[in-house]
Design a protein around this motif. Structure first.
Motif, PDB file in Angstrom:
ATOM      1  N   ASP A  27      -3.092  47.775 -36.610  1.00  0.00           N
ATOM      2  CA  ASP A  27      -1.982  48.170 -36.573  1.00  0.00           C
ATOM      3  C   ASP A  27      -1.679  49.645 -37.201  1.00  0.00           C
ATOM      4  N   TRP A  68       8.226  45.120 -31.144  1.00  0.00           N
ATOM      5  CA  TRP A  68       6.888  44.532 -31.267  1.00  0.00           C
ATOM      6  C   TRP A  68       6.369  44.345 -29.677  1.00  0.00           C
ATOM      7  N   ILE A  69       5.139  44.514 -29.475  1.00  0.00           N
ATOM      8  CA  ILE A  69       4.590  44.514 -28.127  1.00  0.00           C
ATOM      9  C   ILE A  69       4.887  43.398 -27.348  1.00  0.00           C
ATOM     10  N   GLN A 205       3.436  50.023 -33.625  1.00  0.00           N
ATOM     11  CA  GLN A 205       4.626  49.243 -33.422  1.00  0.00           C
ATOM     12  C   GLN A 205       5.695  49.752 -34.290  1.00  0.00           C
TER      13      GLN A 205
END
Lengths: 417, 1037
Positions: A27, A68-69, A205
Motif C-alpha cells: 500500500d 478501496w480497490i 488506495q
C-alpha cells in the motif's frame, strides 16, 4: 519473488498458523512521477496496469483509487460473463475477454472461480425469437459457441424455469452459450492487483483525483488527495464517474450515469446450475457458489450518482422472477444494493485515445462491463502503450459519436447486459 | 511443527466424537421411536408469558416435543433441553441457540410443510410454534448429531479465510469439478421445489408519525404522539410489545410502582384506546428509503397451524410514507470473542434472561456468566431467584460501582473480577470453561488457569445501538469512544432516534429522553411524569479480542458464527493487505451471513481497528443495506406472485377473434390475432390461405392496436415537420401521409400514417410496440426542446377500434357498410380520409394500404368495434371475406417490400439505407435526426441497405435472422455482409421471398450470395425489394 498460491503453500503455511503469508499487494504512498497513471482501481483499471507491466515492459505505473480497490462496479455486479454479442466488433471484444477468462486463474495464480456453467437468454415473443436467432447465426459465423434451444430444450436444460404457455410472456426458446458463466468478482480485482503489484505497479488506495493538469493539448499530471503526481499518460477507468474525470480535463463524454440494482437471496443448496437472463420481462438469475441467488434488477429511470436504488425496481424484477421461477416465492431477499453504471448512446464501451495527448478513456460499459474485464484491460493497455488502438478495440473509439459509426448493441444488450 | 501436530490431534478427536455419536445415534433410533414425547424438564413450573393452558406438540428432526402457545421454536426446544440445532457453514461445527430474536446467527432451521411450502434458513428464535409444527436441522448430513461435513474441521488448519482463492487451480480444467462439490457443501437450507400455494398482499399507508419499535422508548414516544390527534402507526417485529423490557427482571425495576410487564400492558391498553393510532406486531421494517418511505413486512399467519391459517394471507408488505419517523429500534447485545466461543450452550446473557423471564425456561442448570458490564448481573439475579445455580460470574472489569453486582454479592454469587474465559470444552454442548486472570492493561493473561464446570455460559459484551434503519435513511454515525459503539449523529429533520438505538441506556434515561425529544419533534408540550425505580448501572469495559494462553493460530475465536469467521481470519486478511473494512468483510465473509453481521460486526471492526491502529471513527462501518431482516420474495411481489403484473391489452374485437379460433401473439402488451387456423390447419397453411384470400378477394384485419396520437394546436403542422423526415405543411385537410421518424442519431425509429383532420388537427398512427415510447418522446421534445410550439398531444389508442378491409372487393363491402360516403376513386382517392356513418355510428374512414391492395380502415369509437367488424363480415360474406392475422399481414406487406420498423430496422438503419431517399425533405430547416444523416459514416455509400432476396430453390424459405456472406469458408469466422430481416413463402407469387439488409446492397442486384446455416448453405440472389405489383395498380383495382 512472491509466494505462489497452491494447496501445498496452504499446507505449508498451516504449520506456522498462516502467519507468514505475504501481502497480496503493498500500500505505497504515491511517488512524484509515473510513466502511466491509471485512474480507477476496479477490475478494468487493475487489469490495464497488469498488462501494461506484463506485455509492454512498463514498470513505473500507478493505479489510483479513491476508495478501496474493487469497490465500485467490480464488487457490485452480478458477475455474468458471456461473449454472444451480435456485432462483429462486440463479439471480437467480448470473446477476446472470454478466452483470457478461461486461463485467468492460472495466469494470475489467484482463483477467480470462472465457472463455465452456461448463459441462457430467453425469448418471450416473436420479436425476441427473431433477434436471438439472428444473434445465434452471427455468433456461429464468428466462431462463437451459441445454441438455440426450443421451449422443450429450455425445460430440459434448466428444469425450474416455468415453461407453461399460460404465463404472461411464455418462454418461446432461448440461446445458450455454454462457455459463458460467472466468476468471483472480488477475486478478479484482488488477483490482478496482486499480480500487477508483484511486477512493481503501485496500487494507491484512498487517493482521489481532484484535477488534471494540462499543458496545451498534453497531460502534465494529476492533482490528488495525496498530492500532485506528475505523468504524461493517464488511463481513466472510472466507470460511473468517468464523466466527472473527463470534465477535469475539459472533455465531455457521451455518457449517462444511472443507478443499477441487484440483490441476493439467503444461501440455499444448489437449485439452479446455469445463468438465465430474460430481457423482455427483465429478470436474470444465477446462484453463487455460496448458495445465494444473485438477481439483477434494472436501472432507475433517471440519471444519478447514488449507489442505491428504489424499491419499485426491485419489486418489478422479483415479479418477473416469480413468474419464471414460481418455486422461489418463499425464498427471502438478504441484501439489495446499487452501482452507478455509465451508459453510452449505443450501449457499447469506449476504449480510446482522446483529443488530449496522453489522456485515454476506458468507460461506457454500462450494465455489462464485468465480463470484459480481462479483455478490456488487455486492449486498453495496448492502446495506452502504443498510443493507438489494438485491432479489437479500434471500433470502440470516441470519434464514433462524431462520425456516426456506432456499435449499436441495444438489441443484444438492452439493460440486462 | 509440533504445535501443528497437536492441533491436528484435537481435530481428530472431534471426528472420533462424531463417529461415536453415530454409533450412539444408530443404536438409539429404536429408543427414540418408542419415546414419543419428550418432557419439558427445563420449563419452570410457573411464570413467563406463555399460555400454559394451550399445549402444543411439534416435531424437530423427527422427534415429537411439546411446548406452549407463545413459545418460539427456540424456547420450546430449550424447555426440552435441546441445544444442538444446526451446523456451521464451513467447519460444520455443532451450534446451538445463541440469541432470542432477529439477530440469531446459529439456530437456523428448515421449516417443513410440504414441497411447495418449506422454508429454509428460518431463525428458531423468531418462528412461533403451532400444533403440528415441523422443522429440521439444515446443512448437515446425515443428521445434526452425526454430520459427515464435520470432516472439514479436520482440515480447518489449511482452510483459513480466502483459502479458495489460493487453490483449486490445478489442473486448470478441473475447477468445474471442484466447484460442483463446493456448491453442494455450501448453501444452507433447501429451496422449495414446488409452487407456493400461499397468498401475499400489499398495502399502501400514509401516516403522520411512524414509530418503529415498541420497547420503553417506542411506547413512551407513542404515548406522547397520540396526544397530537394525528395518524400514528406503531410497529414491532416481535409478536408482543415491550422490547427488552418485556423480559426484564420483575423485581429490579418499576415504573409508577408497576412491574415492567404490567407497565407495558397498561401502556398498550391506553394506546389502543386512542382511535388515531394503529399498532402492528410481527411487523418488521425492512427498508428505509428517501423521504420517509419505508417498506415493512407483516407476518400474518406463519405462527398459525394449517387449519387456523386456511384462506388467510401469509405476509403483507406495507409501503408506508410517513411525515415523521421516530426510530426506537433498540440495541443488540454483543458476544465476547475468545477461543471456542461458539459451542451449543453458549448464549447471549439477555437471551437467557428472556428465556427464563418471558418463556419460563431455564437454559441450563449450572451457569457461568461472562460479562463486561452490569446488564448481565440482571440475568444472574433472575436465574438465581428462579433456582438456577450460578457457578460464577466472570467479569473482565476490575470492579463495578453499580447496584446489581453488589446485590449478587449479597446473594452469595461468586464474582471473579478482572478474569476472562480463555477456552470452553464440550463438543455438542459446553461442559466447562477455562478461566484466567487478566493483566492490568488487559493485553494478556496471568496466574493459573482453572476450570469451572457448567452447562450454560451466558456472555455479554455490551450493547450496540441498532442503527441499520437510521443509516439506510441517509443518517450519519459517530463513534462513541467511551462506550465503544456507533450512534446517530445527523439526520433529516423529519426523523429522530430515541432510546438505546440512539445510544441512550437505562430505563429512566430512555423514558425521559424519549418524552423530551418526542415533544420537541412534534411541537408538543406534554409531560407525563413517570416515577421510575431502577438499579444504578456501573461502568462498561470493552475488549474486542480477549487474550488467550495459546498461540493465536491454535484458537478459534469466532466473530461471525454462521460463516465461521474467526479473529484469526481477520488478522490473516489484514496481514495479506486486505485492509479496508470492506476488503476484510469480503475476504473473510464476516458480516455476510444471514444475520448480516448483527452479532459480530462490531467485533470485526474493533479487531481491525486495534490491529491497524486506526480509530474506529475513521475506520467507518460497512454499509447497512436493506432489508434489515430477510424479506420474502413473495411479499415483495404481493398479489402478483402467480403471474407477472403487466396489463394484458385486448382490442375491442378480441372476443370475436377468440370465438373464431384465432391464435394470438404478444406484441408489446397487446394480444394480437396472429392467424385463424381452420380445423387441422397448421400455422403455415392458415397464413397461406389468409394471404391468398386478402389478395384475391377480401380480407379483414383488426388494426386497433396501432398507436394513435391526436395532435392539435396552431403549430401542429410545424410540429410534424420537425418530427418526421418529410414535409407536412402542404398536406391538405382530408389527406393522409406516411412518415418516418428518426432517432437523434439519424436511425429509423418509428413509422406510420398521419391524417390531417382539420387546419390544426392531425391524427398520427405509430407502430403497436412503439406507441408509448413515441408518445413520451414527442412529449419530451414538446416540453423541453420546443416549448414555444402550441401543440397538444393526446394518446387515443384505446379510444378507437380500427377495422381494416382490403382486397379487390373491399370497396363493395365498404359501400354496403358505410352508406353515406361516395367511394368513387375520384371522390375518395388513395391516401385520403372521409367521415361517415355505420348505421348511426360515426366513423372515420381512411383509404390507406399496408398490403398493396385496395384497402380501407374504418375507425370507430372502440366500444362499437365489434359491431362494425361483424357488419363488415356480414357484408363481405358474398365475397368470401377472410379474417387475417398479423402473420399474413406481415407476409402481404413483404410481397410489396414495405418495411416493419423494428424488423427491417434495428436502430442502425437510415431512411437512405431503406432506399427511401424520397422521404427525406431536403428543404426543411430541421427535423429530429437530420444532422446525423450528414455524418461521415451515415453518408457512407457501402452501408447495409435493404434489398430483396430470392432463393435459388423457390421452395426454400430462409430463416429470419440468418446471416449472409459473399464467400463461404470451410469454417468460421466468415465475413457477414448482412442478414435476413423478413422471409416468407409467398402464395401469390408461388415462391419464397425475403427482405434483407446487405452491405452495399443497392449495387448488388442480381448478385449471388450465400446464407450459411448450421447444416447447409443456401444460395440466394439479390433482387428488388418489391416483389409484387411494382406499379401499384392493385391500389386502385
Amino acid at each position: 519473488m512472491r509466494n505462489k498460491y497452491s494447496i501445498f503453500s496452504l499446507i505449508k503455511n498451516s504449520f506456522t498458523y498462516h502467519e507468514n503469508w505475504q501481502r497480496a499487494w503493498k500500500d505505497p504512498e504515491p511517488k512524484s512521477f509515473y510513466d502511466v497513471v491509471i485512474v480507477g482501481g476496479g477490475g478494468h483499471g487493475l487489469a490495464t496496469a497488469y498488462y501494461l507491466a506484463k506485455e509492454h515492459n512498463l514498470i513505473n505505473i500507478a493505479v489510483v483509487e479513491k476508495g478501496w480497490i474493487g469497490g465500485g462496479n467490480t464488487g457490485r455486479n452480478t458477475t455474468i460473463i458471456r461473449s454472444n454479442y451480435l456485432w462483429d466488433a462486440s463479439a471480437g471484444l467480448y470473446d477476446h475477454a472470454l478466452k483470457i477468462w478461461e486461463n485467468l486463474s492460472q495466469e494470475l495464480n489467484y482463483n477467480v472461480m470462472f465457472s463455465q456453467r452456461g448463459v441462457m437468454n430467453l425469448a418471450h415473443n416473436q420479436h425476441d425469437v427473431r433477434e436471438l436467432k439472428r444473434r445465434t447465426h452471427a455468433n456461429r459465423l464468428n466462431g462463437i459457441d451459441c445454441l438455440w434451444l426450443d421451449t422443450k430444450q429450455v425445460k430440459e436444460f434448466c428444469p425450474i424455469i416455468n415453461c407453461s404457455p399460460n404465463i404472461r410472456y411464455p418462454v418461446m426458446g432461448s440461446t445458450l452459450q455454454k462457455r459463458a458463466g460467472t466468476a468471483r468478482h472480488d477475486a478478479v480485482a484482488w488477483g490482478y492487483a496482486r499480480a500487477a503489484d508483484s511486477m512493481g505497479v503501485d496500487i494507491i488506495q484512498n487517493c482521489e483525483v481532484k484535477g488534471i493538469k494540462r499543458k496545451g493539448d498534453s497531460i502534465e499530471g494529476l492533482e490528488t488527495t495525496k498530492g500532485f503526481i506528475k505523468t504524461s499518460k493517464i488511463g481513466v477507468a472510472a466507470a460511473g464517474h468517468s464523466s466527472v474525470i473527463a470534465n477535469m480535463a475539459g472533455l465531455k463524454l457521451p455518457i449517462e450515469s444511472k443507478p443499477l440494482q441487484a440483490l441476493v437471496s439467503e444461501p440455499i443448496k444448489p437449485i439452479i446450475d446455469t445463468v438465465v437472463m430474460s430481457n423482455a420481462v427483465h429478470a436474470y438469475v444465477s446462484q453463487s457458489d455460496k448458495g445465494e441467488l444473485v438477481i439483477g434488477a434494472g436501472t432507475d429511470a433517471y440519471i444519478s450518482y447514488t449507489q442505491k436504488g428504489t424499491h419499485e425496481i426491485v419489486e418489478g424484477t422479483l415479479n418477473a422472477i416469480l413468474e419464471l421461477y414460481p418455486i422461489f416465492s418463499r425464498l427471502r431477499m438478504l441484501r439489495q444494493w446499487g452501482g452507478v453504471v455509465d451508459i453510452c448512446p449505443d450501449a457499447s464501451p469506449i476504449i480510446s485515445k482522446t483529443s488530449i495527448k496522453g489522456l485515454y478513456f476506458n468507460c461506457g460499459w454500462g450494465t455489462g462491463g464485468f465480463k470484459a474485464t480481462p479483455g478490456s484491460g488487455h486492449l486498453f493497455a495496448h492502446t495506452i502503450a502504443k498510443n493507438e488502438p489494438h485491432g479489437l478495440n479500434a471500433a470502440f473509439n470516441i470519434n464514433r459519436f462524431v462520425s456516426g459509426d456506432l456499435v449499436d448493441e441495444h438489441g443484444a444488450a438492452a439493460v440486462a447486459h | 511443527m509440533k504445535d501443528g501436530t497437536m492441533s491436528m490431534d484435537v481435530d481428530v478427536g472431534l471426528i472420533w466424537l462424531e463417529t461415536h455419536q453415530m454409533i450412539k445415534f444408530t443404536s438409539s433410533i429404536k429408543w427414540e421411536k418408542s419415546q414419543k414425547i419428550m418432557s419439558n424438564k427445563f420449563r419452570l413450573s410457573s411464570g413467563g408469558q406463555i399460555n400454559r393452558t394451550e399445549r402444543i406438540s411439534f416435531k424437530f428432526n423427527g422427534k415429537t416435543f411439546y411446548g406452549f402457545k407463545g413459545d418460539t421454536l427456540a424456547s420450546a426446544l430449550l424447555a426440552n433441553g435441546v441445544h444442538l440445532i444446526g451446523r456451521s457453514f464451513k467447519y460444520h461445527r455443532p451450534r446451538g441457540i445463541f440469541s432470542s430474536g432477529a439477530e440469531e446467527t446459529n439456530a437456523l432451521v428448515q421449516v417443513i410443510k410440504d414441497k411447495g411450502k418449506t422454508d429454509p434458513n428460518i431463525r428458531a428464535t423468531q418462528i412461533e410454534i403451532f400444533e403440528g409444527f415441523n422443522a429440521e436441522s439444515q446443512n448437515c448430513w446425515p443428521t445434526v448429531n452425526f454430520d459427515l461435513g464435520a470432516i472439514n474441521n479436520l482440515f480447518s488448519p489449511i482452510i483459513p479465510a480466502g483459502f479458495y482463492y489460493k487453490t483449486f487451480m490445478w489442473p486448470a480444467n478441473l475447477w468445474g469439478g471442484y466447484e460442483h462439490f463446493i456448491r453442494k457443501a455450501a448453501g444452507l437450507g433447501k429451496s422449495p421445489t414446488e409452487n407456493d400455494p400461499d397468498i401475499y398482499d400489499h398495502k399502501y399507508y400514509h401516516c403522520d408519525v411512524l414509530i418503529v419499535g415498541s420497547g420503553p422508548a417506542g411506547l413512551s414516544a407513542a404515548k406522547v404522539a397520540v396526544k397530537t390527534g394525528k395518524k400514528i402507526l406503531l410497529v414491532d417485529e416481535r409478536p408482543s410489545f415491550g422490547g427488552n423490557l418485556a423480559f426484564a427482571d420483575e423485581e429490579l425495576s418499576k415504573i409508577n410502582d408497576l412491574k415492567p410487564s404490567e407497565w407495558i400492558e397498561e401502556t398498550c391498553t391506553e394506546l389502543q384506546n386512542n382511535k388515531n393510532i394503529k399498532i402492528l406486531n410481527r411487523t418488521s421494517v425492512a427498508a428505509y428509503h428517501n423521504y420517509n418511505y419505508l417498506i415493512m413486512m407483516q407476518n400474518l399467519s406463519d405462527h398459525l397451524s394449517e387449519k387456523e391459517k386456511k384462506g388467510k394471507i401469509r405476509q403483507r408488505l406495507w409501503k408506508v410514507r410517513a411525515k415523521k419517523v421516530i426510530l426506537a429500534t433498540g440495541s443488540i447485545e454483543r458476544p465476547m470473542v475468545f477461543d471456542c466461543n461458539d459451542r451449543p450452550g453458549i448464549m447471549l446473557s439477555s437471551a437467557v434472561r428472556k428465556y427464563i423471564n418471558y418463556y419460563g425456561v431455564k437454559c441450563g442448570n449450572n451457569v457461568v456468566i461472562f460479562t463486561s458490564n452490569d446488564d448481565a448481573y440482571e440475568t444472574a439475579i433472575s436465574l438465581h431467584n428462579k433456582g438456577v445455580k450460578i457457578e460464577a460470574i466472570v467479569d473482565i472489569r476490575e470492579q463495578s460501582s453499580g447496584d446489581l453486582p453488589k446485590k449478587c454479592n449479597e446473594l452469595g454469587i461468586k464474582i471473579l473480577w478482572k478474569n476472562t474465559i480463555i477456552y470452553t470444552e464440550g463438543y455438542k454442548k459446553i461442559n466447562n470453561v477455562h478461566v484466567m486472570k487478566l493483566s492490568n492493561n488487559n493485553s494478556c493473561i496471568i496466574g493459573n488457569k482453572f476450570k469451572i464446570n457448567c452447562d450454560l455460559l451466558c456472555v455479554s459484551g455490551g450493547y450496540t445501538p441498532a442503527v441499520h434503519l437510521f443509516t439506510q435513511s441517509g443518517g450519519k454515525l459517530t463513534f462513541n469512544e467511551g462506550k465503544y459503539y456507533f450512534q446517530p449523529k445527523t439526520t433529516s429533520p423529519n426523523q429522530i432516534s430515541v432510546g438505546s438505538c440512539n445510544g441512550t441506556f437505562g430505563l429512566k434515561k430512555i423514558i425521559e429522553e424519549t418524552q423530551t425529544k418526542t415533544n420537541e419533534f412534534l411541537n408538543l408540550n406534554h409531560n407525563d411524569q413517570s416515577n421510575i425505580t431502577e438499579s444504578k448501572s456501573g461502568n462498561f469495559e470493552n475488549i474486542w479480542l480477549l487474550p488467550s494462553d495459546k498461540v493465536s493460530g491454535k484458537t478459534k475465536p469466532f466473530v461471525d458464527y454462521q460463516n465461521d469467521t474467526t479473529a484469526n481470519d481477520i488478522k490473516l486478511a489484514l496481514r495479506e493487505g486486505y485492509k479496508s473494512i470492506e476488503h476484510v468483510k469480503r475476504y473473510t465473509t464476516t458480516g455476510m451471513a444471514t444475520d448480516q453481521g448483527k452479532i459480530g460486526n462490531m467485533h470485526a471492526l474493533g479487531i481491525v481497528s486495534e490491529i491497524t491502529n486506526t480509530k474506529m471513527g475513521e475506520l467507518g462501518t460497512t454499509t447497512f443495506r436493506p432489508p434489515y431482516t430477510p424479506l420474502t420474495f413473495g411479499a415483495v411481489v404481493g398479489r402478483n406472485v402467480k403471474q407477472f403484473f403487466d396489463i394484458v391489452r385486448k382490442t375491442p374485437i378480441h372476443e370475436w377473434h377468440e370465438k373464431n379460433g384465432a391464435k394470438f401473439e404478444d406484441v408489446g402488451q397487446w394480444k394480437r390475432a396472429w392467424y385463424y387456423p381452420n380445423k387441422n390447419e397448421t400455422m403455415y397453411e392458415a397464413v397461406q390461405r389468409e394471404s391468398k384470400a386478402a389478395r384475391n378477394g377480401a380480407g379483414i384485419l383488426d388494426a386497433s392496436t396501432l398507436g394513435k396520437i391526436d395532435i392539435q394546436g396552431s403549430d401542429a403542422s410545424e410540429f410534424l415537420n420537425r418530427v418526421y423526415t418529410n414535409a407536412w405543411s402542404k398536406l391538405a385537410i382530408g389527406k393522409c401521409r406516411y412518415g418516418l421518424m428518426l432517432n437523434d442519431d439519424g436511425m429509423v425509429y418509428d413509422d406510420g400514417v398521419t391524417t390531417r383532420l382539420g387546419d390544426n388537427h392531425y391524427i398520427m398512427t405509430t407502430t403497436t410496440g412503439g406507441a408509448a415510447s413515441v408518445m413520451s418522446k414527442l412529449e419530451d421534445f414538446l416540453q423541453t426542446e420546443w416549448p414555444e410550439l402550441n401543440v397538444y398531444l393526446t394518446s387515443v389508442t384505446d379510444h378507437f377500434a380500427t377495422v381494416s378491409v382490403c382486397g379487390s372487393h373491399s370497396k363493395k363491402i365498404l359501400e354496403k357498410v358505410v352508406k353515406n360516403i361516395n367511394f368513387s376513386n375520384q371522390n375518395f382517392p388513395h391516401m385520403s380520409f372521409k367521415e361517415g356513418l355505420v348505421d348511426k355510428i360515426k366513423c372515420r374512414v381512411m383509404r390507406i394500404s399496408f398490403t398493396g391492395e385496395l384497402s380501407y380502415e374504418i375507425n370507430v369509437q372502440s366500444n362499437y368495434g365489434q359491431v362494425v367488424w361483424e357488419k363488415c363480415m356480414e357484408a363481405g360474406k358474398e365475397f368470401k371475406i377472410t379474417p387475417y392475422g398479423t402473420e399474413a399481414m406481415h407476409l402481404l406487406r413483404a410481397e410489396k417490400g414495405f418495411i416493419i420498423a423494428g424488423q427491417e430496422t434495428d436502430g442502425t438503419i437510415t431512411p437512405v439505407d431503406l432506399q427511401m431517399d424520397w422521404i427525406i425533405s431536403k428543404k426543411k430547416y430541421d427535423f429530429i435526426g437530420k444532422r446525423s444523416l450528414y455524418r461521415s459514416d451515415t453518408m457512407r455509400e457501402n452501408r447495409k441497405q435493404l434489398v430483396g432476396l430470392l432463393t435459388n430453390d423457390p421452395k426454400e424459405i430462409l430463416e429470419e435472422g440468418a446471416q449472409i456472406v459473399e464467400e463461404v469458408k470451410s469454417k468460421p469466422p466468415m465475413d457477414m455482409i448482412g442478414h435476413v430481416t423478413s422471409s416468407y413463402y409467398s402464395p401469390n407469387l408461388n415462391k419464397s421471398i425475403a427482405l434483407a439488409v446487405v452491405k452495399n446492397g443497392k449495387k448488388l442486384k442480381g448478385k449471388k450470395l450465400f446464407v450459411p446455416m448450421s447444416d447447409k448453405t443456401i444460395e440466394v440472389t439479390v433482387s428488388d425489394t418489391v416483389f409484387l405489383d411494382k406499379e401499384g395498380d392493385r391500389l386502385n383495382a
